[in-house]
Enzyme design. Structure first.
Site, PDB file in Angstrom:
ATOM      1  N   CYS A   1     -12.770 -29.363   5.516  1.00 36.97           N
ATOM      2  CA  CYS A   1     -11.609 -28.507   5.245  1.00 36.97           C
ATOM      3  C   CYS A   1     -10.334 -29.346   5.258  1.00 36.97           C
ATOM      4  O   CYS A   1     -10.179 -30.242   6.075  1.00 36.97           O
ATOM      5  CB  CYS A   1     -11.537 -27.408   6.302  1.00 36.97           C
ATOM      6  SG  CYS A   1     -10.083 -26.356   6.168  1.00 36.97           S
TER       7      CYS A   1
ATOM      8  N   ASP B   1      -8.159  -7.597   0.189  1.00 33.62           N
ATOM      9  CA  ASP B   1      -7.232  -7.878   1.290  1.00 33.62           C
ATOM     10  C   ASP B   1      -7.916  -7.489   2.590  1.00 33.62           C
ATOM     11  O   ASP B   1      -8.790  -6.615   2.595  1.00 33.62           O
ATOM     12  CB  ASP B   1      -5.952  -7.051   1.164  1.00 33.62           C
ATOM     13  CG  ASP B   1      -6.178  -5.615   1.606  1.00 33.62           C
ATOM     14  OD1 ASP B   1      -6.865  -4.863   0.872  1.00 33.62           O
ATOM     15  OD2 ASP B   1      -5.737  -5.238   2.711  1.00 33.62           O
TER      16      ASP B   1
ATOM     17  N   GLN C   1     -11.155   7.322  -5.247  1.00 34.63           N
ATOM     18  CA  GLN C   1     -11.714   7.821  -3.995  1.00 34.63           C
ATOM     19  C   GLN C   1     -13.028   8.548  -4.279  1.00 34.63           C
ATOM     20  O   GLN C   1     -13.603   8.345  -5.352  1.00 34.63           O
ATOM     21  CB  GLN C   1     -10.696   8.743  -3.283  1.00 34.63           C
ATOM     22  CG  GLN C   1      -9.479   8.014  -2.719  1.00 34.63           C
ATOM     23  CD  GLN C   1      -9.782   7.213  -1.449  1.00 34.63           C
ATOM     24  OE1 GLN C   1     -10.910   7.199  -0.946  1.00 34.63           O
ATOM     25  NE2 GLN C   1      -8.776   6.475  -0.959  1.00 34.63           N
TER      26      GLN C   1
ATOM     27  N   ASP D   1       0.864  -1.185   0.000  1.00 36.78           N
ATOM     28  CA  ASP D   1       0.000   0.000   0.000  1.00 36.78           C
ATOM     29  C   ASP D   1       0.901   1.235   0.000  1.00 36.78           C
ATOM     30  O   ASP D   1       2.127   1.129   0.025  1.00 36.78           O
ATOM     31  CB  ASP D   1      -0.958  -0.026   1.193  1.00 36.78           C
ATOM     32  CG  ASP D   1      -0.234   0.058   2.506  1.00 36.78           C
ATOM     33  OD1 ASP D   1       1.004   0.209   2.515  1.00 36.78           O
ATOM     34  OD2 ASP D   1      -0.892  -0.023   3.553  1.00 36.78           O
ATOM     35  N   SER D   2       0.296   2.402  -0.014  1.00 42.54           N
ATOM     36  CA  SER D   2       1.084   3.625  -0.196  1.00 42.54           C
ATOM     37  C   SER D   2       1.499   4.243   1.131  1.00 42.54           C
ATOM     38  O   SER D   2       2.285   5.178   1.156  1.00 42.54           O
ATOM     39  CB  SER D   2       0.256   4.647  -0.957  1.00 42.54           C
ATOM     40  OG  SER D   2      -0.815   5.087  -0.136  1.00 42.54           O
ATOM     41  N   GLY D   3       0.951   3.745   2.229  1.00 36.36           N
ATOM     42  CA  GLY D   3       1.222   4.351   3.529  1.00 36.36           C
ATOM     43  C   GLY D   3       0.226   5.444   3.867  1.00 36.36           C
ATOM     44  O   GLY D   3       0.137   5.861   5.030  1.00 36.36           O
ATOM     45  N   GLY D   4      -0.538   5.885   2.857  1.00 39.97           N
ATOM     46  CA  GLY D   4      -1.493   6.974   3.078  1.00 39.97           C
ATOM     47  C   GLY D   4      -2.497   6.641   4.161  1.00 39.97           C
ATOM     48  O   GLY D   4      -2.685   7.401   5.122  1.00 39.97           O
ATOM     49  N   PHE D   5      -3.117   5.480   4.044  1.00 39.03           N
ATOM     50  CA  PHE D   5      -4.158   5.095   5.002  1.00 39.03           C
ATOM     51  C   PHE D   5      -3.632   5.100   6.431  1.00 39.03           C
ATOM     52  O   PHE D   5      -4.291   5.603   7.344  1.00 39.03           O
ATOM     53  CB  PHE D   5      -4.700   3.704   4.634  1.00 39.03           C
ATOM     54  CG  PHE D   5      -5.774   3.219   5.564  1.00 39.03           C
ATOM     55  CD1 PHE D   5      -7.043   3.774   5.531  1.00 39.03           C
ATOM     56  CD2 PHE D   5      -5.513   2.208   6.487  1.00 39.03           C
ATOM     57  CE1 PHE D   5      -8.037   3.327   6.400  1.00 39.03           C
ATOM     58  CE2 PHE D   5      -6.495   1.755   7.349  1.00 39.03           C
ATOM     59  CZ  PHE D   5      -7.769   2.321   7.307  1.00 39.03           C
TER      60      PHE D   5
ATOM     61  N   CYS E   1      -7.447 -28.541  10.539  1.00 37.31           N
ATOM     62  CA  CYS E   1      -8.611 -29.430  10.439  1.00 37.31           C
ATOM     63  C   CYS E   1      -8.209 -30.879  10.192  1.00 37.31           C
ATOM     64  O   CYS E   1      -8.912 -31.795  10.600  1.00 37.31           O
ATOM     65  CB  CYS E   1      -9.554 -28.944   9.342  1.00 37.31           C
ATOM     66  SG  CYS E   1     -10.392 -27.407   9.795  1.00 37.31           S
TER      67      CYS E   1
ATOM     68  N   HIS F   1      -6.107 -21.950   9.558  1.00 34.28           N
ATOM     69  CA  HIS F   1      -7.447 -22.283   9.076  1.00 34.28           C
ATOM     70  C   HIS F   1      -8.115 -21.082   8.403  1.00 34.28           C
ATOM     71  O   HIS F   1      -8.682 -21.211   7.310  1.00 34.28           O
ATOM     72  CB  HIS F   1      -8.329 -22.800  10.213  1.00 34.28           C
ATOM     73  CG  HIS F   1      -9.742 -23.005   9.774  1.00 34.28           C
ATOM     74  ND1 HIS F   1     -10.144 -24.122   9.077  1.00 34.28           N
ATOM     75  CD2 HIS F   1     -10.832 -22.198   9.854  1.00 34.28           C
ATOM     76  CE1 HIS F   1     -11.423 -24.005   8.756  1.00 34.28           C
ATOM     77  NE2 HIS F   1     -11.860 -22.850   9.218  1.00 34.28           N
TER      78      HIS F   1
ATOM     79  N   CYS G   1      -7.160 -28.031   5.630  1.00 31.26           N
ATOM     80  CA  CYS G   1      -6.017 -27.284   6.171  1.00 31.26           C
ATOM     81  C   CYS G   1      -5.345 -28.125   7.267  1.00 31.26           C
ATOM     82  O   CYS G   1      -5.913 -29.100   7.752  1.00 31.26           O
ATOM     83  CB  CYS G   1      -6.449 -25.919   6.716  1.00 31.26           C
ATOM     84  SG  CYS G   1      -7.114 -25.939   8.383  1.00 31.26           S
TER      85      CYS G   1
ATOM     86  N   ASP H   1      -2.395   8.390  -1.631  1.00 32.32           N
ATOM     87  CA  ASP H   1      -3.714   9.037  -1.640  1.00 32.32           C
ATOM     88  C   ASP H   1      -4.128   9.435  -0.231  1.00 32.32           C
ATOM     89  O   ASP H   1      -3.478   9.060   0.742  1.00 32.32           O
ATOM     90  CB  ASP H   1      -4.767   8.079  -2.216  1.00 32.32           C
ATOM     91  CG  ASP H   1      -4.988   6.864  -1.317  1.00 32.32           C
ATOM     92  OD1 ASP H   1      -4.028   6.477  -0.597  1.00 32.32           O
ATOM     93  OD2 ASP H   1      -6.085   6.286  -1.316  1.00 32.32           O
TER      94      ASP H   1
ATOM     95  N   GLY I   1     -11.206   3.917   0.446  1.00 28.95           N
ATOM     96  CA  GLY I   1     -12.159   4.716   1.216  1.00 28.95           C
ATOM     97  C   GLY I   1     -13.508   4.045   1.402  1.00 28.95           C
ATOM     98  O   GLY I   1     -14.471   4.672   1.825  1.00 28.95           O
TER      99      GLY I   1
END
Lengths: 427, 427
Positions: B340, B302, B225, B123-127, B345, B371, B342, B177, B252
């Site tokens: 499942c 994500d 945005q 990510d850009s670090g903005g958030f 499980c 899991h 995994c 952003d 956003g």
């Protein structure tokens, strides 16, 4: 003829049932945990051997990782197996309190509960009752204590400890004993030893009066006590070997006594123990202690050190202990130990592990734990290899030429701890 | 002819060097992250595609686990690969503060640092600057803030964010952003969008003026945005697609607005975006949000939810979320999800995981995380499979028929959070 008479009166499916029960009885009757002595060092007391259990073979000398709450902290079973763990420990006191015996019965024992198919050794709970639990009181053979978790009241006895370990279904059961603290005066040690011996006999009588709860046999190890007094230690060996157990542990050491005292007592006890049974030094220890103990005739050792220290950032190499949190590793893009083939060393750098430690990331604790458990087990595996190849004294010398042994503050800490305990008990 | 002239004047090894540089320049010049649209749903906007990066292919729709501090919390790289993770996230703000760019340069970028050889998106670090850091101040294109770790003063700008992401060497770089909060009035959203668009253009200009720092190409995604205002969102799509990027993210959203509003805006934005570029809905989300978003045309998502909730004992199944700490699992010797495959499980029971949670054991957090990550990735994999097999609407219906959607308290929490932030900023 008697058997034939009985068989004549039964239907076929009843035959099978009877035959099965009879065979099972024979297995229990003649059961004796098999220990094969493979090799002895010519100049030192070290030895290599094989222990056969229903969950597989254990090659000694062996370091046994500690899985207090049914998990060796931070590691999966697969990671333990990759580290070549052959046997792990479970703690009776902790597992009795949580998850408790109802859950353990439902699961079908500790192997099933944690899905570990190799051997398990359980301690007797004695050490924890006397070191962790609150307000303990010994009346006859009953020890009453309060849980360190919620203060609830519980009672342990040799029989209770055996019944818990029967339910856990460990391959190696430890007798219920009192672990004397350090320092400990002669009078206390002598009286405590008498109680411990009575409890050990009761442990054996109880466990051997019952069939195992699950479909595998359980060996029973005695614990040699006697504090730092050699005559009491030898008296203990005499009593216990006369009584006869599947193996012999040395308890009440590594509790803060000077290192040389621990090594000397280990040597005396091992010299007095029979050669055809495995010997287990409880709660040991640092890498140097492990090598010292093997050289004195010990076959099995356990300690929380590799996993506990891992979570504090301390990791072990053949050169000594280092702390990954040190600033010097910030830009160090080499593996922890270039000669090590554990997952951490094969995949990650000191700089990455330093970063994970600083961020308190779970993966950091995992990588450190994987490496340390791998190192401790490798230590005993290399010792065994040297023994089998008739070069243990050279291995011993090489280890101490290279390994940077730490200063020992154990005794000062133990005295401080014991004074605080006595002060607390007077209140 | 010009090339031939040059080549005539050079020695053979110089030829090779020049040829290599020339080829590399061509690669950069004509570089365009390849996205192949494989399938579209007939009745819904869902689609399946393939993204090609220098670190391998990504099959969409895809859920991307978040590795904030260069580790997806509690998991090893091997476990991520077993869970079929195809791409993970790194956080620019966190990695800039720790381990810092000096270490990252020394390591050779984030892939090398954490030894992850598959694609990474940063990510850009903005958030984080706007949500985590303290005392932020925007002056022109420079945002000044204090680290949430030690209060140290730092400055971010589109250029700084790009330079950090160049150093990290992510396969997909996000433009810098401002992520508007919720609630957010129209005026603020409109002004913020103007600033964001200026920053996005500057991000592109800077990144495209430089060669990649490491030996692989970096794609650049724009971020749409405009808060909850459809006209601003569509204006943003117009501006950014005119400008031209390798992919388009929706930022956003999932910040507390009502769920239906999020779904509707996602639909509007996806409808307006070009079909031949990947679309990424940032920070989404719960399993139901993931399926809703895929149905509206999103390719990538994500969220920290699967790993964060795992550490709190919340685990996901096709029937809904359950909490392993509940007493009802104490004696439940069945796997978390019998269907499942995994590691958790396949190897352990709910009773064991309940016990590990109660004991705060690292293995408990690990098994829950394994899991959950497995489940979230499987969710997108099954959606993709349904798309490729022309049965996405049935998959969508089956999912919601079975999955117990939780009550949503997001909006109330967001309003509370935003009021507190405003109060804090007035001080």
């Amino acid at each position: 003829m008697f058997m034939v008479d009985i068989l004549m009166c039964l239907h076929t499916d009843q035959h099978f049932k009877l035959l099965f029960t009879f065979t099972l009885s024979l297995v229990y009757l003649y059961y004796d945990m098999k220990f094969t002595l493979q090799k002895e060092s010519n100049t030192l007391s070290a030895r290599a051997g094989l222990i056969q259990t229903d969950h597989g073979q254990i090659e000694t000398p062996i370091f046994m990782p500690v899985g207090t709450h049914a998990t060796v902290k931070a590691l999966s079973n697969d990671e333990l197996k990759t580290a070549k763990a052959q046997i792990i420990l479970g703690n009776t006191y902790h597992l009795y309190l949580r998850p408790g015996m109802e859950v353990m019965k439902g699961a079908g024992g500790l192997h099933q509960f944690m899905n570990w198919d190799k051997p398990i050794l359980t301690d007797s709970g004695g050490f924890q009752v006397f070191s962790l639990a609150h307000l303990r009181k010994i009346e006859g053979d009953i020890t009453t204590f309060r849980s360190h978790i919620d203060g609830s009241l519980h009672q342990f006895s040799p029989e209770v400890s055996m019944e818990i370990q029967r339910t856990l279904g460990s391959d190696i059961v430890m007798v219920f004993d009192e672990c004397t603290p350090y320092p400990c005066d002669y009078e206390y040690a002598k009286n405590s030893l008498a109680v411990t011996h009575r409890w050990e006999k009761k442990s054996k009588d109880y466990l051997r009066s019952k069939d195992p709860m699950w479909d595998h046999t359980q060996a029973l190890f005695a614990i040699v006590q006697g504090s730092v007094y050699e005559d009491l230690r030898l008296e203990s060996v005499k009593f216990l070997t006369d009584e006869g157990f599947d193996g012999y542990a040395i308890g009440g050491l590594a509790v803060g006594e000077p290192k040389q005292m621990m090594y000397d007592l280990t040597q005396s006890v091992c010299d007095a123990l029979p050669k055809d049974k495995p010997r287990y030094l409880m709660g040991v220890g640092k890498p140097e202690d492990i090598i010292h103990s093997i050289a004195r005739g010990v076959d099995m050792m356990d300690c929380v050190l590799p996993t506990r220290n891992a979570r504090n950032g301390s990791v072990y190499t053949w050169d000594g202990k280092i702390n990954i949190k040190n600033q010097q590793y910030r830009n160090d893009f080499t593996p922890l130990d270039p000669t090590c083939d554990c997952y951490a060393c094969k995949n990650h750098t000191r700089a990455y592990m330093h970063h994970l430690y600083r961020q308190n990331e779970i993966l950091g604790m995992r990588l450190n734990s994987i490496h340390n458990i791998h190192f401790f087990i490798q230590l005993t595996r290399e010792a065994r290899k040297a023994l089998l190849e008739d070069r243990f004294p050279a291995f011993y010398k090489d280890f101490f030429d290279r390994y940077r042994v730490e200063e020992d503050h154990g005794e000062a800490n133990a005295i401080h701890r014991e004074n605080r305990r006595k002060k607390f008990e007077k209140k």
